[in-house]
Design a protein around this motif. Structure first.
Motif, PDB file in Angstrom:
ATOM      1  N   PHE A   1       8.569 -13.004  -8.165  1.00 22.77           N
ATOM      2  CA  PHE A   1       9.988 -13.018  -8.014  1.00 22.77           C
ATOM      3  C   PHE A   1      10.859 -11.920  -8.961  1.00 22.77           C
ATOM      4  O   PHE A   1      11.544 -11.265  -8.753  1.00 22.77           O
ATOM      5  N   ILE A   2      10.121 -11.699 -10.257  1.00 23.76           N
ATOM      6  CA  ILE A   2      10.793 -10.815 -11.275  1.00 23.76           C
ATOM      7  C   ILE A   2      10.675  -9.382 -10.785  1.00 23.76           C
ATOM      8  O   ILE A   2      11.499  -8.573 -10.713  1.00 23.76           O
ATOM      9  N   GLU A   3       9.580  -9.113 -10.065  1.00 22.43           N
ATOM     10  CA  GLU A   3       9.244  -8.011  -9.819  1.00 22.43           C
ATOM     11  C   GLU A   3      10.058  -7.659  -8.567  1.00 22.43           C
ATOM     12  O   GLU A   3      10.585  -6.284  -8.469  1.00 22.43           O
ATOM     13  N   TYR A   4      10.242  -8.378  -7.683  1.00 20.00           N
ATOM     14  CA  TYR A   4      10.780  -8.272  -6.407  1.00 20.00           C
ATOM     15  C   TYR A   4      12.352  -8.087  -6.654  1.00 20.00           C
ATOM     16  O   TYR A   4      13.066  -7.330  -6.083  1.00 20.00           O
ATOM     17  N   SER A   5      12.887  -8.783  -7.779  1.00 24.65           N
ATOM     18  CA  SER A   5      14.144  -8.811  -8.130  1.00 24.65           C
ATOM     19  C   SER A   5      14.601  -7.493  -8.985  1.00 24.65           C
ATOM     20  O   SER A   5      15.920  -7.450  -9.451  1.00 24.65           O
ATOM     21  N   ASN A   6      13.761  -6.699  -9.337  1.00 22.69           N
ATOM     22  CA  ASN A   6      14.069  -5.385 -10.344  1.00 22.69           C
ATOM     23  C   ASN A   6      14.942  -4.718  -9.302  1.00 22.69           C
ATOM     24  O   ASN A   6      14.681  -4.517  -8.322  1.00 22.69           O
ATOM     25  N   PRO A   7      16.048  -4.230  -9.939  1.00 24.18           N
ATOM     26  CA  PRO A   7      17.072  -3.337  -9.275  1.00 24.18           C
ATOM     27  C   PRO A   7      16.510  -2.053  -8.730  1.00 24.18           C
ATOM     28  O   PRO A   7      16.845  -1.458  -7.621  1.00 24.18           O
TER      29      PRO A   7
ATOM     30  N   ASN B   1       9.910  -0.368  -7.528  1.00 18.98           N
ATOM     31  CA  ASN B   1       9.059  -1.449  -8.265  1.00 18.98           C
ATOM     32  C   ASN B   1       8.838  -2.703  -7.152  1.00 18.98           C
ATOM     33  O   ASN B   1       7.778  -3.523  -7.318  1.00 18.98           O
ATOM     34  N   ARG B   2       9.148  -2.405  -5.966  1.00 18.70           N
ATOM     35  CA  ARG B   2       8.873  -3.502  -4.854  1.00 18.70           C
ATOM     36  C   ARG B   2       7.413  -3.617  -4.429  1.00 18.70           C
ATOM     37  O   ARG B   2       6.969  -4.945  -4.170  1.00 18.70           O
ATOM     38  N   PRO B   3       6.734  -2.451  -4.335  1.00 19.05           N
ATOM     39  CA  PRO B   3       5.321  -2.724  -3.938  1.00 19.05           C
ATOM     40  C   PRO B   3       4.465  -3.634  -4.902  1.00 19.05           C
ATOM     41  O   PRO B   3       3.518  -4.232  -4.490  1.00 19.05           O
ATOM     42  N   TYR B   4       4.547  -3.596  -6.206  1.00 18.49           N
ATOM     43  CA  TYR B   4       4.302  -4.388  -7.225  1.00 18.49           C
ATOM     44  C   TYR B   4       4.519  -6.011  -6.807  1.00 18.49           C
ATOM     45  O   TYR B   4       3.297  -6.437  -6.955  1.00 18.49           O
TER      46      TYR B   4
ATOM     47  N   THR C   1      -1.385   4.310  -0.494  1.00 18.40           N
ATOM     48  CA  THR C   1      -2.202   4.304  -1.728  1.00 18.40           C
ATOM     49  C   THR C   1      -2.520   3.111  -2.140  1.00 18.40           C
ATOM     50  O   THR C   1      -1.723   1.980  -1.971  1.00 18.40           O
ATOM     51  N   LEU C   2      -3.647   2.942  -3.084  1.00 17.98           N
ATOM     52  CA  LEU C   2      -4.019   1.751  -3.441  1.00 17.98           C
ATOM     53  C   LEU C   2      -3.827   1.575  -5.025  1.00 17.98           C
ATOM     54  O   LEU C   2      -4.198   0.898  -5.766  1.00 17.98           O
ATOM     55  N   LYS C   3      -3.023   2.742  -5.548  1.00 14.18           N
ATOM     56  CA  LYS C   3      -2.656   2.558  -6.967  1.00 14.18           C
ATOM     57  C   LYS C   3      -1.985   1.376  -7.584  1.00 14.18           C
ATOM     58  O   LYS C   3      -2.054   0.701  -8.642  1.00 14.18           O
ATOM     59  N   TYR C   4      -1.053   1.017  -6.382  1.00 15.19           N
ATOM     60  CA  TYR C   4      -0.242  -0.460  -7.035  1.00 15.19           C
ATOM     61  C   TYR C   4      -1.322  -1.617  -7.366  1.00 15.19           C
ATOM     62  O   TYR C   4      -1.243  -2.438  -7.916  1.00 15.19           O
ATOM     63  N   TYR C   5      -2.291  -1.646  -6.195  1.00 13.87           N
ATOM     64  CA  TYR C   5      -3.288  -2.930  -6.494  1.00 13.87           C
ATOM     65  C   TYR C   5      -4.211  -2.560  -7.782  1.00 13.87           C
ATOM     66  O   TYR C   5      -4.351  -3.550  -8.479  1.00 13.87           O
ATOM     67  N   ARG C   6      -4.454  -1.157  -8.210  1.00 12.92           N
ATOM     68  CA  ARG C   6      -5.112  -0.867  -9.000  1.00 12.92           C
ATOM     69  C   ARG C   6      -4.449  -1.186 -10.327  1.00 12.92           C
ATOM     70  O   ARG C   6      -4.947  -1.922 -11.553  1.00 12.92           O
TER      71      ARG C   6
ATOM     72  N   ILE D   1       0.830  -1.292   0.116  1.00 12.74           N
ATOM     73  CA  ILE D   1       0.008  -0.026  -0.135  1.00 12.74           C
ATOM     74  C   ILE D   1       0.870   1.154  -0.063  1.00 12.74           C
ATOM     75  O   ILE D   1       0.187   2.325   0.414  1.00 12.74           O
ATOM     76  N   GLY D   2       1.953   0.960  -0.296  1.00 13.60           N
ATOM     77  CA  GLY D   2       3.232   2.170  -0.396  1.00 13.60           C
ATOM     78  C   GLY D   2       3.787   2.660   0.731  1.00 13.60           C
ATOM     79  O   GLY D   2       4.400   3.692   0.523  1.00 13.60           O
ATOM     80  N   ILE D   3       3.756   1.780   1.630  1.00 12.96           N
ATOM     81  CA  ILE D   3       4.649   2.338   2.748  1.00 12.96           C
ATOM     82  C   ILE D   3       5.977   1.768   2.783  1.00 12.96           C
ATOM     83  O   ILE D   3       6.208   0.510   3.063  1.00 12.96           O
ATOM     84  N   PHE D   4       6.888   2.256   2.047  1.00 12.17           N
ATOM     85  CA  PHE D   4       8.263   1.392   2.010  1.00 12.17           C
ATOM     86  C   PHE D   4       9.403   2.824   2.023  1.00 12.17           C
ATOM     87  O   PHE D   4       9.687   3.541   1.159  1.00 12.17           O
ATOM     88  N   LYS D   5       9.802   2.873   3.171  1.00  7.69           N
ATOM     89  CA  LYS D   5      10.833   4.199   3.551  1.00  7.69           C
ATOM     90  C   LYS D   5      12.214   4.078   2.927  1.00  7.69           C
ATOM     91  O   LYS D   5      12.874   4.896   2.473  1.00  7.69           O
TER      92      LYS D   5
END
Length: 286
Positions: A242-248, A252-255, A46-51, A34-38
């Motif tokens: 995993f592909i989204e998580y390993s993005n440099p 991209n992590r919230p996706y 935000t819910l934009k990642y879910y949308r 939901i976009g909380i990633f300091k």
């Protein structure tokens, strides 16, 4: 009162570790989704990642592909596993046969995927045998079963492990069913098919259903087999996460966390269905 609480008190240390790690991981994943990633400079909810994820065609394709793989492999494994268990149950030579289907169960999924590649790839063992017997002109003419969008290689790899698992659990139940019920039914004129349909199948039903939930949940959330034998598009949801998580880029992590939350939600629904079904079976003494 103290005696009743004693088991729960003894379980507190290990349950605190298990539930604590699980709950912390779920909480951190949800916050990032939901976009909380300091660490990435994201501080607003935000819910934009879910949308964006739920509105993405690639996500829908991955979800459909994951459900297709899990459903097809589980249904075929259930049918063949039950038939295999029943065949051994009816066989006069049972000694040692039930141990055979323990072998695939102990083999890791990654090893089973590599075995499937060595057997079914166009340069594998099976095409070579067919070519040596003159059944195909050349190895390259063997149909490509791996890396296709129909997921045949993935399904076969799951079936190789899941059919013995279903057979083992079903055979254990069949072996404990008294023959008196079947004998009475046969004395009343029932044939073998009717005995299986009306006597044995209702008795093994709860075990078969619980086994279906287990293998479906595993096939839906597995990562290594689709990675080794699956197509590049569509990909299953665990690979996509995993592909989204390993993005440099940490942005991209919230996706990735949105996909993980969806996988978690589906898993919780499956657990709920499992418990609900068993409650009904217990209530009606099925």
């Amino acid at each position: 009162m103290k005696e009743r609480l004693k088991p729960y008190i003894l379980l507190i240390p290990i349950m605190a570790v298990i539930i604590g790690i699980f709950a912390f991981g779920i909480l951190m994943g949800f916050l990032q989704s939901i976009g909380i990633f300091k660490a990435a400079g994201l501080t607003e909810i935000t819910l934009k990642y879910y949308r964006e994820v739920l509105g993405s065609k690639s996500f829908i394709d991955s979800l459909e592909f994951s459900l297709y793989i899990a459903l097809v492999s589980s249904i075929i494994s259930i049918v063949l596993g039950v038939l295999l268990a029943y065949s051994i149950y009816k066989s006069k030579i049972r000694t040692g046969m039930e141990r055979i289907f323990n072998i695939p169960i102990v083999v890791p999924h990654m090893v089973s995927a590599l075995l499937m590649y060595n057997i079914l790839a166009q340069s594998g063992t099976f095409p070579r045998i067919l070519h040596s017997f003159g059944l195909i002109k050349e190895q390259a003419s063997f149909p490509s079963l791996l890396y296709g969008k129909n997921g045949v290689g993935i399904i076969l790899s799951y079936m190789w492990k899941e059919i013995p698992f279903i057979a083992m659990t079903t055979y254990a139940i069949l072996g404990n069913i008294s023959n008196k019920l079947s004998d009475v039914a046969r004395n009343l004129g029932a044939n073998n098919r009717q005995v299986f349909r009306h006597i044995l199948l209702p008795l093994i039903g709860p075990t078969v259903f619980s086994s279906f939930i287990i293998i479906f949940a595993f096939s839906f959330g597995a990562y290594e087999v689709p990675l080794l034998l699956g197509p590049t598009s569509p990909q299953t949801l665990p690979i996509k996460a995993f592909i989204e998580y390993s993005n440099p880029s940490l942005i991209n992590r919230p996706y990735a966390m949105v996909i993980n939350m969806i996988l978690t939600f589906i898993s919780i629904v499956l657990v709920w269905l499992y418990n609900k079904a068993f409650s009904l079976m217990t209530k009606y003494k099925w």
